[in-house]
Design an enzyme around this catalytic site. Structure first.
Site, PDB file in Angstrom:
ATOM      1  N   ASP A  81      -2.930 -26.153 -45.739  1.00 10.98           N
ATOM      2  CA  ASP A  81      -3.715 -27.105 -46.523  1.00 10.98           C
ATOM      3  C   ASP A  81      -5.167 -26.659 -46.662  1.00 10.98           C
ATOM      4  O   ASP A  81      -5.675 -25.836 -45.890  1.00 10.98           O
ATOM      5  CB  ASP A  81      -3.650 -28.501 -45.907  1.00 10.98           C
ATOM      6  CG  ASP A  81      -4.177 -28.547 -44.478  1.00 10.98           C
ATOM      7  OD1 ASP A  81      -3.842 -27.633 -43.696  1.00 10.98           O
ATOM      8  OD2 ASP A  81      -4.916 -29.489 -44.131  1.00 10.98           O
ATOM      9  N   GLU A 143      -3.927 -29.618 -41.213  1.00 12.54           N
ATOM     10  CA  GLU A 143      -4.936 -29.219 -40.227  1.00 12.54           C
ATOM     11  C   GLU A 143      -6.289 -29.826 -40.557  1.00 12.54           C
ATOM     12  O   GLU A 143      -7.065 -30.169 -39.658  1.00 12.54           O
ATOM     13  CB  GLU A 143      -5.036 -27.692 -40.177  1.00 12.54           C
ATOM     14  CG  GLU A 143      -5.933 -27.147 -39.062  1.00 12.54           C
ATOM     15  CD  GLU A 143      -7.395 -26.968 -39.475  1.00 12.54           C
ATOM     16  OE1 GLU A 143      -8.230 -26.670 -38.599  1.00 12.54           O
ATOM     17  OE2 GLU A 143      -7.717 -27.142 -40.676  1.00 12.54           O
TER      18      GLU A 143
END
Length: 382
Positions: A81, A143
């Site tokens: 991400d 994350e």
């Protein structure tokens, strides 16, 4: 074995697949397409791939790819991400890999989708039949927000690699320790009334003033009690980041909220930190009861440290010719470290992370390829 795309083709495809994560559902995106890309490429190289749905997420997935059997070996890990981007501040298309003046621009070029292009490209150049220990590649989700991918992975994983490398942008400087992060919201509910008679109300701002005094005492105690010489800022820090309260100059403030964070050292346990926080605010809780509440803004992230004596530290320091360092920002390392000794080491600079026109300098390409090949050879060929 099927042919995979070139390094730049993979890099471009990863950047072209939007994977922004955000607490705000409006900006949050699935990483399914990118995970499928990685799984297809790695399957073509002979890896066994496992796509793992993340319960409680908005269509997010982890990927674990394995070549070889048994335990030990090397785990190469990273997150899929990115943070959202500010469209008005970008000169380049965030979702199109653009090369200009020796730099590759795009959202995730450095932090850190591009790392997977490096890994797969390096692996494709090796004779994997020579591996005597397993090589694993882990791609996680979220994350940048909750670290749900890494948290979920360690809860259900039974693998035990000899070591792990997380490819965050460190300018290829090895990181073996960093601080954690705790975010809290302190909410105070007072009693509104006309400001002409303050005695008829309870001013939430005044109570917050009292509460921040206790928190500042705690901040000073943390600085005096905990120390780690390896860090540039060798003590835990506390920061008051945002405060809001009141709605009119002639009303007694009925509500005030403070957001603050604490960055604990690796030697400060989260349970001890929470107990210290509760004890420090105890006079407020006892005096005002339910008018005072303390809530976590996110699941806390512990500090992380890999022992200098660990094999991965010794090997990497020898390969790079430099000592491991410490940093103050957070990664997934505290979670992966629960499986095996872990270092943070990857191409690109943290200075470009979360910035408009994020880029990775082309000067990292060849050294990263060489380093990954050496690491795989060191830990997977015995």
């Amino acid at each position: 074995m099927k042919k995979i795309p070139s390094f730049l083709q993979m890099y471009s495809a990863l950047i072209a697949s939007p994977t922004m994560s955000s607490i705000d559902p409006h900006f949050d995106q699935s990483n399914r397409t990118l995970i499928e890309l990685l799984a297809n490429w790695l399957s073509s190289l002979g890896f066994r791939t496992e796509v793992i749905p993340l319960e409680g997420s908005r269509d997010k997935f982890n990927l674990l790819a394995t070549y070889g059997e048994g335990e030990g070996g090397l785990l190469l890990a990273g997150h899929t991400d990115t943070v959202p981007f500010d469209e008005g501040r970008w000169q380049f298309d965030p979702f199109k890999l653009t090369e200009k003046d020796g730099k590759f621009y795009g959202l995730g070029t450095a932090d850190m989708k591009g790392f997977f292009a490096f890994v797969i490209d390096a692996v494709s150049q090796l004779d994997l039949t020579r591996l005597t220990k397993p090589l694993r590649i882990l791609a996680t989700a979220d994350e940048e927000t909750t670290m749900l991918g890494a948290r979920t992975f360690i809860q259900h994983s039974h693998i035990r690699p000899d070591c792990a490398i997380i490819g965050e942008p460190t300018s290829l400087k090895p990181i073996r320790a960093h601080k954690g992060h705790v975010g809290e919201a302190l909410r105070i509910t007072g009693k509104s009334g006309h400001s002409s008679d303050p005695s008829k109300g309870i001013n939430a701002i005044e109570l917050m003033h009292e509460a921040t005094g206790y928190l500042m005492q705690m901040r000073d105690e943390l600085r005096q009690k905990y120390h780690h010489a390896a860090f540039n800022i060798p003590y835990p820090t506390m920061n008051f980041g945002a405060i809001s309260g009141g709605d009119a100059v002639n009303r007694i403030c009925a509500c005030c909220e403070l957001h603050f964070d604490i960055r604990p050292l690796p030697n400060l346990r989260l349970t001890d930190l929470n107990e210290m926080l509760q004890a420090k605010l105890a006079p407020m809780f006892e005096k005002w009861g339910g008018r005072i509440s303390l809530q976590a803004l996110h699941d806390p992230i512990p500090g992380y440290e890999c022992a200098h004596s660990a094999q991965v530290v010794q090997v990497v320091e020898k390969l790079l010719g430099e000592q491991c360092e410490t940093v103050n920002y957070c990664t997934e390392a505290p979670f992966i470290q629960q499986l095996c000794p872990t270092l943070v080491l990857g191409p690109g600079s943290i200075e470009q992370a979360h910035q408009p026109d994020e880029f990775l300098s082309a000067e990292f390409i060849d050294p990263t390829r060489e380093l990954l090949s050496k690491l795989i050879g060191q830990f997977c060929t015995g």
